[in-house]
Every structure is written in structure tokens, then in C-alpha cells.
Write a protein that holds these residues in place. Structure first.
Motif, mmCIF file in Angstrom:
data_model
loop_
_atom_site.group_PDB
_atom_site.id
_atom_site.type_symbol
_atom_site.label_atom_id
_atom_site.label_comp_id
_atom_site.label_asym_id
_atom_site.label_seq_id
_atom_site.Cartn_x
_atom_site.Cartn_y
_atom_site.Cartn_z
ATOM 1 N N MET A 60 -0.153 -69.583 28.848
ATOM 2 C CA MET A 60 -1.060 -69.055 27.826
ATOM 3 C C MET A 60 -1.373 -70.177 26.856
ATOM 4 S SD MET A 60 1.964 -66.870 26.090
ATOM 5 C CE MET A 60 3.546 -67.700 25.986
ATOM 6 N N LEU A 61 -2.319 -69.931 25.978
ATOM 7 C CA LEU A 61 -2.695 -70.946 24.998
ATOM 8 C C LEU A 61 -2.554 -70.389 23.588
ATOM 9 C CD1 LEU A 61 -5.962 -72.401 26.601
ATOM 10 C CD2 LEU A 61 -3.750 -73.552 26.405
ATOM 11 N N PRO A 62 -2.241 -71.257 22.627
ATOM 12 C CA PRO A 62 -2.287 -70.815 21.231
ATOM 13 C C PRO A 62 -3.739 -70.659 20.798
ATOM 14 C CG PRO A 62 -1.848 -73.170 21.346
ATOM 15 C CD PRO A 62 -1.891 -72.678 22.765
ATOM 16 N N VAL A 63 -3.961 -69.820 19.807
ATOM 17 C CA VAL A 63 -5.286 -69.786 19.172
ATOM 18 C C VAL A 63 -5.418 -71.102 18.415
ATOM 19 C CG1 VAL A 63 -6.744 -68.616 17.485
ATOM 20 C CG2 VAL A 63 -5.232 -67.278 18.964
ATOM 21 N N GLU A 64 -6.463 -71.858 18.714
ATOM 22 C CA GLU A 64 -6.606 -73.185 18.103
ATOM 23 C C GLU A 64 -6.747 -73.060 16.583
ATOM 24 O OE1 GLU A 64 -7.330 -76.671 19.384
ATOM 25 O OE2 GLU A 64 -6.041 -75.912 20.972
ATOM 26 N N TYR A 65 -5.926 -73.792 15.885
ATOM 27 C CA TYR A 65 -5.959 -73.804 14.426
ATOM 28 C C TYR A 65 -7.256 -74.458 13.945
ATOM 29 C CZ TYR A 65 -4.654 -75.340 9.669
ATOM 30 O OH TYR A 65 -4.610 -75.584 8.323
ATOM 31 N N GLN A 66 -8.007 -73.722 13.153
ATOM 32 C CA GLN A 66 -9.218 -74.300 12.558
ATOM 33 C C GLN A 66 -8.857 -74.812 11.172
ATOM 34 O OE1 GLN A 66 -12.422 -74.706 14.154
ATOM 35 N NE2 GLN A 66 -10.845 -74.461 15.699
ATOM 36 N N PRO A 67 -8.759 -76.119 11.019
ATOM 37 C CA PRO A 67 -8.236 -76.671 9.773
ATOM 38 C C PRO A 67 -9.121 -76.380 8.571
ATOM 39 C CG PRO A 67 -9.006 -78.417 11.251
ATOM 40 C CD PRO A 67 -9.094 -77.136 12.008
ATOM 41 N N THR A 68 -8.485 -76.274 7.421
ATOM 42 C CA THR A 68 -9.219 -76.057 6.177
ATOM 43 C C THR A 68 -9.982 -77.331 5.810
ATOM 44 O OG1 THR A 68 -7.365 -76.870 4.861
ATOM 45 C CG2 THR A 68 -7.404 -74.499 5.342
ATOM 46 N N ILE A 72 -9.166 -81.266 6.727
ATOM 47 C CA ILE A 72 -10.139 -82.186 7.343
ATOM 48 C C ILE A 72 -10.293 -83.424 6.462
ATOM 49 C CG2 ILE A 72 -12.585 -82.498 7.868
ATOM 50 C CD1 ILE A 72 -11.382 -80.948 10.021
ATOM 51 N N ASP A 73 -10.362 -83.210 5.154
ATOM 52 C CA ASP A 73 -10.445 -84.349 4.222
ATOM 53 C C ASP A 73 -9.233 -85.257 4.383
ATOM 54 O OD1 ASP A 73 -12.806 -83.381 3.247
ATOM 55 O OD2 ASP A 73 -11.948 -82.509 1.423
ATOM 56 N N LEU A 74 -8.053 -84.639 4.560
ATOM 57 C CA LEU A 74 -6.833 -85.414 4.730
ATOM 58 C C LEU A 74 -6.890 -86.232 6.030
ATOM 59 C CD1 LEU A 74 -3.986 -86.072 3.658
ATOM 60 C CD2 LEU A 74 -3.151 -84.180 5.035
ATOM 61 N N PHE A 75 -7.434 -85.628 7.089
ATOM 62 C CA PHE A 75 -7.592 -86.372 8.351
ATOM 63 C C PHE A 75 -8.420 -87.633 8.114
ATOM 64 C CE2 PHE A 75 -10.635 -87.332 11.752
ATOM 65 C CZ PHE A 75 -9.774 -87.788 12.733
ATOM 66 N N HIS A 76 -9.571 -87.474 7.458
ATOM 67 C CA HIS A 76 -10.443 -88.633 7.236
ATOM 68 C C HIS A 76 -9.777 -89.672 6.323
ATOM 69 C CE1 HIS A 76 -13.936 -87.289 9.456
ATOM 70 N NE2 HIS A 76 -13.803 -86.089 8.923
ATOM 71 N N GLU A 77 -9.068 -89.171 5.314
ATOM 72 C CA GLU A 77 -8.367 -90.079 4.400
ATOM 73 C C GLU A 77 -7.266 -90.841 5.152
ATOM 74 O OE1 GLU A 77 -5.381 -89.769 0.577
ATOM 75 O OE2 GLU A 77 -6.722 -88.084 0.953
ATOM 76 N N THR A 78 -6.489 -90.105 5.962
ATOM 77 C CA THR A 78 -5.420 -90.725 6.742
ATOM 78 C C THR A 78 -5.985 -91.718 7.740
ATOM 79 O OG1 THR A 78 -4.159 -88.671 6.567
ATOM 80 C CG2 THR A 78 -3.424 -90.245 8.210
#
Length: 384
Positions: A60-68, A72-78
């Protein structure tokens, strides 16, 4: 006997791959069966209960987490802060691969899905530095079930029985996938008389269980924090008898509906922009490692065992070490608590953000090999 096996292997019928994922076709070929139209997702609590009741996670698969937006800002900053660091690690591990394997017969084989972005980067680096375009595939490997044998056979059919498969993953945790790979290569040799090299090249090896790595620092690799939207929009891999036939590859879903939010190629391009400087520093760093090969101590496993003892956790699979694995616990499992080496570790900002967002307690566990560990909530016989 061997020749017969080899002939038989070359004639095995395998359903050919179909185009999948959001990477350019020249970057990677996914050897996965398209299950995009199958409903496989289960809510986190329901999936956790199923896994701890004995249902295999690959069914089975997890429901994909849709980031806040904040995440997303943290991803770009990182990404902005770590792209150069990631590029150096890519350069080091790529140079090690070239030094150990040469360039004649190498086929890059990423383990889906965390390995795929790293495999794309290694392919791009080798093309940039050596002007050689190595074949690159992404295939499934599943704890408790092994590697996708059809995918391995397909690659040997395409590139010859003497093809040198270089397996690639994103990072090591406690080394479970490394162990699965060692066993899978042994099993393949026993069945077909072909010895595969079970070396696993990783960007980061905080578990001290690989000999081919870019770094052993346990920091946030940006591709660890966004699931499918940084992994070519591919789901985790799936293996279920009613969905995967004898001629099929293991399966996965391609989430085309999220193309608007996909940052898979944003991540790749940001890291590739630093290949100039990474190449200058990467080769000497790799040469040092070749002259004095780093020890494989499995130090991370010792951490896990002491955590199990301290918190009374029987099932080792409930302890997920390292920044990458802890991120995944917070995104798609039911976390009990997060252990950190120190609260002011700069590699933990997104972990603390996610833990706060989900109301998960964070505790300091001094002396950790890793920056952090995620502990999944035991659903049966839990003791606080």
C-alpha cells in the motif's frame, strides 16, 4: 551450466518499461510498472496499524504529504544553503565510482525512490567531468522482499552480462537496504551464476555502513524532505501479487497531477550549478579516501540498539535514524517522539518545524552518531 543459465537469462520475457516521472528521459529510465490508476493510498493511522499488524509496507502507499507553504519555503531556503555542499558530496562519490569501476561498463542503478535524484546528479556530474553519458535506471528494492530481479535481468539484457551495475541510494540509516542488497546479489549469483557488485554508493553515510559515499555528516539533503515532488513525481514502490505479474517490474504511481508543484528538476539544476567548484575539491577528497579507505563500522546500529533498550522497543523497524529517515517518519508515519543529539544542531531546523507542526515531542539523546532519530509509535503493548 553457467552458459545455459546465461542463455536462459537473456531470453527471459520481461514487459518493457514505459515513460514515467518528471525527469528528462535522458536523465533516468524508471524500470517500474505504472500503477497510476490504482487506488493504493491509505490514511497514515490506518496504514500504521496495517504495517504493525503484519501487512507489508510495499502493499500500500501512504497518502502523499502536501507540504505547507512554510515547509516549501524551508525547502528552497535549505536548497540555497546546501546546494554547494550537496554538489561536493556528489563530486566525491562520483569520483570514487569512476576510480573503482572505470567508465567502460558501468550502469548507474538508483534504488527508487530516494536514490533517484542522487543517481541523476551522479550521471550529470560524470557527463560534466568526463564527457561520458552513462546509462541510468531507477529500480525497486524492498525490505523483506528483496530487489526487483526482472529489472536487474532487463539491464543485463540491454547492456550485456558483463555490465557493471553500480547501485545508488540517497543515504544510509541503520543499513537495512544495504543488507537487503547484499542478500539480493548473493541470491542472484546462486540462481544465475552472475556475481553483481553489492557496493552501495550513497550521498551521505551517517550509518557508517557503506564504503562509497560523499560524506558521513548527517544533514538535510533537500531531496529527503518533499517525497514525490522532488523525486520525479514517483510514489514509493509497490509489490503485490494481484498487481505485479511474473513478467512485470515492481510497481509505482506517477503523480502527474502535481506537475505544477514539482521541484525535482529545480533541485537537480541548483546542485549542478556548483559542479565547477565541486570538481576541483571532489577529486582530491576522493583520492584521500581511496588511499585510506574509510572503515565500515555499522556504528549507527549500535545507536539503535541502545535506543531500543532505553525505550523498551522490541521492533527495530520502529526506530528510524538520521535526518532523512526522521523526516519521513514525520511526513508519513505515526511518530512517538524524536531524539536529537542537541537542540541547537543547525541540521535540525526542518525536523523541529515538522515536529512542532504535528505535536511530536523532541528529546535530547546525547552521544548519537546521527543528528536525530525518529521513533514510530508502537501500537501494541505501548509503555511510556
Amino acid at each position: 551450466m553457467n552458459k545455459l543459465n546465461n542463455e536462459a537469462l537473456m531470453n527471459i520475457s520481461i514487459t518493457p518499461p514505459v515513460p514515467l516521472g518528471s525527469y528528462p528521459a535522458e536523465d533516468v529510465t524508471f524500470l517500474l510498472k505504472d500503477l497510476s490508476n490504482v487506488s493504493l493510498e491509505r490514511a497514515t493511522a490506518e496504514r500504521e496499524e496495517a504495517i504493525q499488524s503484519g501487512v507489508h509496507y510495499s502493499e500500500m502507499l501512504p497518502v502523499e504529504y502536501q507540504p505547507t507553504e512554510q515547509y516549501i519555503d524551508l525547502f528552497h531556503e535549505t536548497l540555497g544553503q546546501s546546494a554547494e555542499k550537496v554538489a561536493l558530496a556528489v563530486a566525491v562519490v562520483s569520483e570514487l565510482i569512476v576510480a573503482k569501476r572505470g567508465l567502460e561498463k558501468v550502469v548507474l542503478v538508483s534504488l527508487a525512490r530516494a536514490g533517484t535524484p542522487i543517481g541523476v546528479l551522479i550521471k550529470r556530474y560524470i557527463s560534466y567531468k568526463y564527457a561520458v553519458d552513462l546509462p541510468h535506471y531507477s529500480i525497486s528494492i524492498i525490505r523483506g522482499k528483496g530487489i526487483d530481479v526482472n529489472a536487474v535481468i532487463y539491464m543485463l539484457q540491454q547492456h550485456g552480462l558483463d555490465a557493471d551495475l553500480q547501485f545508488i541510494d540517497g543515504w544510509t540509516g541503520k543499513g537495512a537496504i544495504r543488507q537487503v542488497l547484499i542478500e539480493a546479489c548473493e541470491s542472484f549469483n546462486n540462481k544465475y551464476g552472475i556475481r553483481l557488485n553489492d557496493d552501495l554508493a550513497v550521498l551521505a553515510d551517517p550509518g557508517y555502513c557503506s564504503g562509497t559515499f560523499g560524506t558521513r555528516e548527517d544533514y538535510l539533503i533537500p531531496s529527503a524532505c518533499l517525497n514525490s515532488t522532488v523525486s520525479g513525481l514517483m510514489s514509493r514502490t509497490v509489490l503485490r501479487d494481484d498487481l505485479i505479474g511474473p513478467d512485470d517490474f515492481h510497481g509505482a504511481k506517477f503523480y502527474q497531477e502535481w506537475l505544477d508543484t514539482d521541484v525535482s528538476n529545480v533541485f537537480i539544476d541548483a546542485v549542478c550549478a556548483y559542479f565547477d567548484t565541486a570538481a576541483e575539491d571532489g577529486q582530491p577528497a576522493a583520492e584521500v579516501m581511496l588511499q585510506a579507505p574509510p572503515e565500515i563500522t555499522w556504528a549507527g546500529l549500535r545507536d539503535i540498539k541502545s535506543i531500543q533498550e532505553q525505550f523498551g522497543i522490541d521492533n527495530i523497524n520502529l526506530v528510524k535514524p538520521g535526518v532523512g529517515e526522521t523526516t519521513r517518519v514525520l511526513l508519513r508515519r505515526v511518530p512517538w517522539k524524536i531524539l536529537v543529539d542537541t537542540m541547537d544542531n543547525p541540521n535540525l531546523r526542518h525536523i523541529l518545524l515538522l515536529a512542532e507542526d504535528r505535536g511530536v515531542p523532541v528529546e535530547v539523546f546525547p552521544g548519537l552518531t546521527y543528528s536525530c532519530c525518529g521513533i514510530i509509535k508502537p501500537l501494541k503493548g505501548e509503555t511510556e
